[in-house]
Design a protein around this motif. Structure first.
Motif, PDB file in Angstrom:
ATOM      1  N   ILE A 127       0.853  -1.204   0.000  1.00 36.47           N
ATOM      2  CA  ILE A 127       0.000   0.000   0.000  1.00 36.47           C
ATOM      3  C   ILE A 127       0.885   1.249   0.000  1.00 36.47           C
ATOM      4  N   ILE A 128       1.932   1.241   0.829  1.00 33.98           N
ATOM      5  CA  ILE A 128       2.838   2.391   0.895  1.00 33.98           C
ATOM      6  C   ILE A 128       3.512   2.613  -0.459  1.00 33.98           C
ATOM      7  N   LEU A 129       3.993   1.548  -1.075  1.00 33.86           N
ATOM      8  CA  LEU A 129       4.622   1.669  -2.395  1.00 33.86           C
ATOM      9  C   LEU A 129       3.630   2.170  -3.445  1.00 33.86           C
ATOM     10  N   ALA A 130       2.394   1.708  -3.364  1.00 34.13           N
ATOM     11  CA  ALA A 130       1.362   2.152  -4.297  1.00 34.13           C
ATOM     12  C   ALA A 130       1.105   3.650  -4.142  1.00 34.13           C
ATOM     13  N   VAL A 131       1.068   4.119  -2.906  1.00 33.27           N
ATOM     14  CA  VAL A 131       0.844   5.550  -2.650  1.00 33.27           C
ATOM     15  C   VAL A 131       2.015   6.375  -3.182  1.00 33.27           C
ATOM     16  N   LEU A 132       3.227   5.943  -2.885  1.00 32.96           N
ATOM     17  CA  LEU A 132       4.411   6.673  -3.359  1.00 32.96           C
ATOM     18  C   LEU A 132       4.445   6.728  -4.888  1.00 32.96           C
ATOM     19  N   ALA A 133       4.223   5.589  -5.522  1.00 29.53           N
ATOM     20  CA  ALA A 133       4.225   5.546  -6.988  1.00 29.53           C
ATOM     21  C   ALA A 133       3.096   6.396  -7.553  1.00 29.53           C
ATOM     22  N   GLY A 134       1.932   6.337  -6.919  1.00 37.73           N
ATOM     23  CA  GLY A 134       0.788   7.114  -7.390  1.00 37.73           C
ATOM     24  C   GLY A 134       1.061   8.607  -7.383  1.00 37.73           C
TER      25      GLY A 134
END
Length: 193
Positions: A127-134
């Protein structure tokens, strides 16, 4: 007479369409919380958060569809962009790259987090990686477009389109990490129920 499987598929399709429309409306509503900055043509809004959440919660296809619906409405003149404006010309203005970035945010966050299914939980790190990438994929086309439209150097483009938003987007990112897992479960319940 429709079978149980056909009825369930129809209910699921209706729920998915409703969720995509709801997130398109949330992204549009994010335009009404718009804080203009005197040194930048890019205002502070909640639209990037809602675009990101559409992918995190609905997955890449439905989240992307929700964001595309929002962009289509704006392109057709519905006043859903920041400042309650609409029209295709906004894609060629200083914030046009950010608008396109919203779609990239929904897709990338959705791909990284995955499509919500059943009781499957997504690991917090994902989830954290998804937020950062987003958030990153919002800024790449956003700052590039800003640089081109303002005909300026990279430092000025970053100062107008990225640096002032770091703290706010960090707070939005923390909020997304905290609420996305629960909202994913709610979305699954609604779409599979």
């Amino acid at each position: 007479m429709e079978t149980k499987i056909a009825l369930r598929a129809k209910r699921r399709a209706i729920a998915q369409t409703t969720m995509a429309a709801l997130f398109a409306a949330l992204i549009a509503a994010g335009a009404f919380i718009s804080i203009p900055l005197p040194f930048s043509p890019v205002p502070v809004t909640l639209q990037n958060l809602f675009a990101l959440l559409s992918g995190l919660i609905l997955g890449p296809l439905l989240g992307g569809a929700a964001t595309a619906l929002f962009l289509l409405a704006g392109a057709l003149g519905v006043p859903v962009f920041s400042g309650a404006v609409g029209g295709f010309a906004h894609f060629f203005g200083p914030t046009g790259g950010f608008l396109l970035g919203y779609l990239f945010a929904a897709l990338s966050a959705g791909f990284i987090a995955g499509r919500p299914r059943g009781n499957r939980r997504v690991p917090l790190l994902r989830i954290i990686l998804a937020v950062l990438a987003g958030f990153l994929v919002v800024y790449v086309p956003g700052v590039i477009r800003l640089k081109v439209v303002l005909d300026t150097d990279w430092g000025t483009a970053l100062a107008a389109g990225f640096i002032p938003f770091i703290i706010g987007d960090t707070l939005k990112g923390i909020a997304a990490v905290l609420i996305a897992p629960r909202l994913r479960r709610v979305a699954v319940e609604q779409m599979d129920g």
